[in-house]
Design a protein around this motif. Structure first.
Motif, PDB file in Angstrom:
ATOM      1  N   THR A  38      62.520  -9.207  58.751  1.00  0.00           N
ATOM      2  CA  THR A  38      63.490  -9.699  57.771  1.00  0.00           C
ATOM      3  C   THR A  38      62.970  -9.386  56.373  1.00  0.00           C
ATOM      4  O   THR A  38      61.839  -8.920  56.214  1.00  0.00           O
ATOM      5  CB  THR A  38      63.737 -11.212  57.948  1.00  0.00           C
ATOM      6  OG1 THR A  38      64.823 -11.601  57.103  1.00  0.00           O
ATOM      7  CG2 THR A  38      62.508 -12.029  57.577  1.00  0.00           C
ATOM      8  N   ARG A  39      63.806  -9.673  55.369  1.00  0.00           N
ATOM      9  CA  ARG A  39      63.391  -9.413  53.985  1.00  0.00           C
ATOM     10  C   ARG A  39      62.582 -10.581  53.443  1.00  0.00           C
ATOM     11  O   ARG A  39      62.929 -11.737  53.657  1.00  0.00           O
ATOM     12  CB  ARG A  39      64.644  -9.239  53.105  1.00  0.00           C
ATOM     13  CG  ARG A  39      65.163  -7.819  53.065  1.00  0.00           C
ATOM     14  CD  ARG A  39      64.342  -6.934  52.139  1.00  0.00           C
ATOM     15  NE  ARG A  39      64.526  -7.308  50.736  1.00  0.00           N
ATOM     16  CZ  ARG A  39      65.410  -6.719  49.934  1.00  0.00           C
ATOM     17  NH1 ARG A  39      66.150  -5.743  50.373  1.00  0.00           N
ATOM     18  NH2 ARG A  39      65.523  -7.099  48.675  1.00  0.00           N
ATOM     19  N   LYS A  51      64.701 -14.107  53.924  1.00  0.00           N
ATOM     20  CA  LYS A  51      66.111 -14.068  54.277  1.00  0.00           C
ATOM     21  C   LYS A  51      66.155 -14.693  55.671  1.00  0.00           C
ATOM     22  O   LYS A  51      65.436 -14.249  56.573  1.00  0.00           O
ATOM     23  CB  LYS A  51      66.573 -12.612  54.333  1.00  0.00           C
ATOM     24  CG  LYS A  51      68.015 -12.458  54.636  1.00  0.00           C
ATOM     25  CD  LYS A  51      68.479 -11.054  54.279  1.00  0.00           C
ATOM     26  CE  LYS A  51      69.904 -10.865  54.732  1.00  0.00           C
ATOM     27  NZ  LYS A  51      70.003 -10.032  55.933  1.00  0.00           N
ATOM     28  N   THR A 103      60.373  -5.512  53.593  1.00  0.00           N
ATOM     29  CA  THR A 103      60.817  -5.924  54.912  1.00  0.00           C
ATOM     30  C   THR A 103      59.537  -6.231  55.683  1.00  0.00           C
ATOM     31  O   THR A 103      58.608  -5.420  55.690  1.00  0.00           O
ATOM     32  CB  THR A 103      61.601  -4.793  55.592  1.00  0.00           C
ATOM     33  OG1 THR A 103      62.747  -4.515  54.783  1.00  0.00           O
ATOM     34  CG2 THR A 103      62.050  -5.199  56.984  1.00  0.00           C
ATOM     35  N   VAL A 123      66.200 -15.795  59.343  1.00  0.00           N
ATOM     36  CA  VAL A 123      66.197 -14.922  60.508  1.00  0.00           C
ATOM     37  C   VAL A 123      66.011 -15.767  61.764  1.00  0.00           C
ATOM     38  O   VAL A 123      65.292 -16.771  61.737  1.00  0.00           O
ATOM     39  CB  VAL A 123      65.092 -13.845  60.377  1.00  0.00           C
ATOM     40  CG1 VAL A 123      63.707 -14.478  60.263  1.00  0.00           C
ATOM     41  CG2 VAL A 123      65.115 -12.865  61.542  1.00  0.00           C
TER      42      VAL A 123
END
Ligand SMILES: [Zn+2]
Length: 684
Positions: free
Chosen positions: A337-338, A359, A389, A361
């Protein structure tokens, strides 16, 4: 045998037995203090007669001097690895494959399977000769491993001698068969998740390196050249197979092997199941997968074995994997994820810790929004940046963590993370001690640290102020009503009512809880101060030696170090804490508020105390005292409280709705008293 040799042998048997009750069965029948007493007696005898020390003595679990390197060990029977399955289809394909190899007249529906958790630790082989542990080796490449005997001796649930010796009384005789001439026991050394989290918490507090997961922590501890360090790691062991055995009982199946290991005194997982129905085997696997997060240890899959040894032999090995067993691997618990932002948390001792805001997830059914970045050194080493990422891992109760950035996906304009030079909470410059990886805010008035200190002060193991959560702490600090922990005792009803969300009832309840905490025993007060290195256990030792706040505050490093169990770091930390004028002021404010500054223990010598030498067990709900209060009451009058009934129990203190202890006490003819009678025993 001389009488000293006899006593030593007897003590070792007793200690081994009680260690087995404690570490393997999780069901101790004597108190920690009683256990320590046995251990101290053995240690003293061995010190006086060093020629009688043997490697299987429980005193030898502390570790040996460091090695330069490990000796190599060739496994007499290779330690094979297992084929993998990732879904039900793989499992059915395995069943079909073995079905073709079965002898005529036998079909897969005749098979019995043993289903075992696959522990995520380090596989080891333990060799016992005539019941004594003579060698412990790592799996290595399966053919050749490393001799880690000294390290494995320090793992408390690995028996040094089998069977775990009964001390002769009927109660203990059930334990074990006679030992085989030679046996190799295989199993996994692992670190329970709770112990792992606690280890990392302590590492963080000391500003030291954190472990990525329980597996790494366990493997690192076992493959540690200094076994004294291994001895300090909370390792545990599960046995799951016999490599080979000479003598002893005839064993025809895996199920019998596990039962035999259990009877010899080895910890065997209580979760192992046997089934004749392959659909049920698959069901068991699915249920395991669901329970994965609630297990006290990490399991990365389930192992299914054909139970019957004759059939195992017939199915044989292909390559280096047996055909008769397969590992069903659980889905990986990583996701990408970011990383939106790197933020910094300020701990109670002022340590700054980075964490990642992600972000959201989904990993294994749980939405993850934040993840640990361990510390700034780790962060810099992995070069994790905002906007990257990243691979995030979540396992069991372990806090989700950022594993690494995916460099191929890094935005072109990204910049390396800059270490903060100011505290994110108070804005004061931070300090980085040279010999530590941690970065600190040293501002004594830092609000973030104050929140953590208050949170700790009011917590369960400390002053235990009910209803006082972190939200309230933040609210009070923001409103300027609390500048140090002692201010808690000067809060007024009007002040609380002026805060948002405080109605009369809530304010009154909180004030009552604060008032009640004033009578917490001195050791709780000492714990609550949050002195580095002083948790509840150490606080108890300090108070036992210095039964008032004043004597403790004026103790010197030498005096503190003289206490059994207190090392130089803690001694220095205590002296440093009390030497700060701000801290002295806090103590004075607590004293003026009426918080307890003296230990409750009567001044009389132990022998003059009315309950001296008597052992009590408490069961049921007492009319006026909680169990903790009753225990403290008995101890204050010289008695001892243990958790379960044995022949050594003098009195059972009985309350309402007693447990099974009552029947046990009656069967042993132990005197039963109620709370009132207990009070009469000490003279009212
Ligand atoms: Zn600060």
């Amino acid at each position: 045998m001389t009488s000293i040799e006899q006593r030593i042998a007897q003590l070792r048997d007793e200690i081994n037995y009680h260690a087995y009750r404690y570490y393997t069965l999780d069901d101790p029948i004597i108190s920690d203090a009683e256990y320590d007493r046995l251990m101290n007696e053995l240690r003293a005898l061995e010190e006086a007669h060093p020629e009688l020390i043997t490697p299987d003595s429980p005193t030898q679990r502390v570790g040996a001097p460091p090695l330069d390197q490990f000796e190599k060990v060739i496994h007499p029977v290779p330690m094979t690895s297992l084929g993998n399955a990732f879904n039900d289809d793989d499992m059915r394909a395995w069943l079909t494959r073995i079905g073709r190899l079965l002898p005529e007249g036998v079909t897969t529906s005749d098979l019995t399977f043993v289903v075992e958790p696959k522990f995520d630790g380090l596989a080891v082989a333990l060799t016992y000769e005539n019941g004594v542990l003579v060698r412990g080796a790592t799996r290595g490449n399966g053919i050749e491993g490393e001799d880690v005997t000294a390290n494995l001796r320090t793992v408390k649930s690995i028996p040094l001698r089998i069977p775990v010796s009964p001390d002769g009384s009927a109660e203990l005789a059930e334990v074990g068969p006679s030992p085989p001439a030679r046996i190799e026991v295989r199993g996994e050394v692992y670190m329970p998740i709770a112990a792992f989290n606690e280890l990392n918490r302590r590492q963080a507090e000391k500003g030291e390196k954190l472990y990525a997961n329980p597996r790494n922590a366990a493997a690192g501890a076992v493959r540690q050249l200094d076994s004294r360090i291994t001895a300090r790691r909370p390792l545990a062991f599960f046995a799951y197979a016999i490599g080979y055995v000479e003598g002893g009982e005839e064993i025809r199946s895996q199920w019998e092997a596990l039962d035999y290991l259990r009877r010899l005194g080895f910890p065997v997982s209580p979760d192992v199941r046997r089934s004749r129905d392959f659909d049920e085997v698959l069901d068991l696997i699915h249920r395991w997968m669901e329970r994965r997060d609630s297990l006290p240890y990490e399991a990365d899959g389930v192992v299914v074995k054909v139970d019957d040894f004759a059939l195992q032999e017939l199915l044989g090995v292909v390559g280096n994997a047996p055909r008769w067993a397969i590992a069903y691997k659980f889905p990986a618990r990583e996701a990408t994820t970011r990383l939106l932002k790197i933020e910094v948390n300020v701990g109670r001792t002022g340590v700054l810790t980075p964490y990642a805001v992600l972000k959201p997830v989904n990993i294994g059914g749980v939405t993850v929004r934040q993840a640990s970045l361990h510390n700034f050194e780790d962060l810099a080493r992995k070069d994790i940046r905002e906007g990257d990422t990243v691979v995030v891992k979540r396992a069991g109760d372990v806090i989700p963590q950022v594993v690494k950035p995916i460099l191929e996906l890094r935005p072109p304009d990204s910049k390396p993370y800059q270490l903060p030079d100011r505290c994110p909470s108070c804005g004061e410059p931070v300090v980085k001690p040279e010999d530590e990886v941690a970065v600190y805010c040293v501002n004594a008035a830092c609000p973030a640290q104050l929140v953590r200190r208050v949170e700790y002060f009011v917590s369960r193991g400390a002053m235990d102020i009910e209803g006082f959560g972190v939200k309230i702490a933040e609210q009070l600090i923001r409103a300027g009503l609390i500048r140090d922990v002692a201010d808690i005792y000067y809060l007024t009803r009007d002040q609380l009512l002026s805060l948002e969300g405080f109605a009369e009832k809530k304010a009154d309840n909180l004030l009552a809880a604060i008032e009640a905490s004033k009578s917490q025993p001195l050791e709780r007060v000492v714990t609550a101060l949050g002195i580095r290195g002083v948790g509840s256990v150490v606080a108890k030792m300090l108070v036992a030696a210095f039964p008032s706040m004043d004597t403790l505050a004026n103790a010197t490093v030498e005096e503190l170090e003289a206490i059994e169990g207190i090392g130089p770091h803690i001694a220095q930390s205590v002296v440093d804490w009390f030497s700060r004028p701000r801290h002295r002021q806090v103590i004075e404010k607590l004293r003026r508020a009426g918080v307890r500054m003296e230990a409750e223990v009567t001044a009389a010598p132990p022998s003059a105390r009315p309950l001296a030498g008597l052992t009590f067990v408490i069961t049921g709900t007492l009319p006026t005292m909680t169990r903790d209060e009753a225990k403290a009451f008995i101890e204050a009058h010289g008695g001892k409280v243990t958790s379960s009934v044995s022949k050594k129990t003098d009195y059972l203190l009985l309350g309402e709705n007693p447990g099974s202890k009552l029947a046990k006490a009656q069967s042993l003819g132990i005197k039963i008293i109620n709370e009132e009678e207990l009070k009469e025993m000490v003279g009212g």
